[in-house]
Design an enzyme around this catalytic site. Structure first.
Site, PDB file in Angstrom:
ATOM      1  N   PRO A  42      -6.394 -42.912 -43.395  1.00  0.00           N
ATOM      2  CA  PRO A  42      -7.243 -41.912 -42.750  1.00  0.00           C
ATOM      3  C   PRO A  42      -6.391 -40.744 -42.266  1.00  0.00           C
ATOM      4  O   PRO A  42      -5.240 -40.930 -41.859  1.00  0.00           O
ATOM      5  CB  PRO A  42      -7.877 -42.671 -41.589  1.00  0.00           C
ATOM      6  CG  PRO A  42      -6.997 -43.841 -41.349  1.00  0.00           C
ATOM      7  CD  PRO A  42      -6.343 -44.168 -42.655  1.00  0.00           C
ATOM      8  N   HIS A  43      -6.942 -39.549 -42.366  1.00  0.00           N
ATOM      9  CA  HIS A  43      -6.186 -38.385 -41.927  1.00  0.00           C
ATOM     10  C   HIS A  43      -7.131 -37.272 -41.513  1.00  0.00           C
ATOM     11  O   HIS A  43      -8.308 -37.276 -41.865  1.00  0.00           O
ATOM     12  CB  HIS A  43      -5.223 -37.898 -43.021  1.00  0.00           C
ATOM     13  CG  HIS A  43      -5.862 -37.654 -44.342  1.00  0.00           C
ATOM     14  ND1 HIS A  43      -6.152 -38.675 -45.219  1.00  0.00           N
ATOM     15  CD2 HIS A  43      -6.270 -36.519 -44.945  1.00  0.00           C
ATOM     16  CE1 HIS A  43      -6.710 -38.181 -46.308  1.00  0.00           C
ATOM     17  NE2 HIS A  43      -6.802 -36.864 -46.166  1.00  0.00           N
TER      18      HIS A  43
END
Length: 154
Positions: free
Chosen positions: A65-66
């Protein structure tokens, strides 16, 4: 770019409470607030907005996730190992037990891509993932991540 630039030792955690994708993202947001003094709600909203564009579960039990955040000066990371894998909507439909979250300034450009490439390259190594999954001590996990980078460079 090196792991030691992205990740503080305190930003490595083993979780036994994450029961869903959203709960995991909440835990990552809370950890980023504790370690990097970020606003947990802003971090969570940014990760969920990015996830709405497409899942960041890259396969083999790994999620990356980013999000981009307006008040950052550099790319920061959070590493989480889950005691129990969860459904993350990954491309291979496998549950996730390793998550490495990256947070970048809105104008990070190439630094964000370099960080994502470093994390992706490291976590594609099955032996590194096996070592991570075999350990529950955050200090050991940090050492595995930072030494894996050195081994790949050699």
């Amino acid at each position: 770019m090196e792991f030691s630039e992205l990740l503080k030792p305190e930003a490595v955690k083993v979780l036994n409470s994450a029961s869903s994708k959203k709960r995991l993202m909440q835990d990552i947001s809370d950890l980023s607030a504790q370690v990097y003094d970020l606003n947990a709600d802003v971090v969570l909203d940014a990760m969920l907005a990015r996830e709405a564009l497409g899942p960041t579960g890259v396969g083999h039990g790994i999620a990356l996730p980013h999000a981009r955040l307006s008040d950052l000066d550099s790319v920061l990371g959070v590493f989480v190992l889950l005691d129990k894998p969860i459904d993350f909507g990954s491309v291979d439909r496998q549950p996730v037990d390793i998550a490495f979250a990256l947070f970048a300034p809105e104008d990070a450009g190439v630094d964000h891509l370099k960080a994502l490439a470093l994390v992706s390259r490291t976590l594609r190594d099955a032996s590194v993932c096996a070592k991570l999954r075999a350990n529950r001590n955050p200090a050991t996990l940090y050492t595995i991540l930072t030494s894996a980078e050195a081994e790949q460079a050699a």
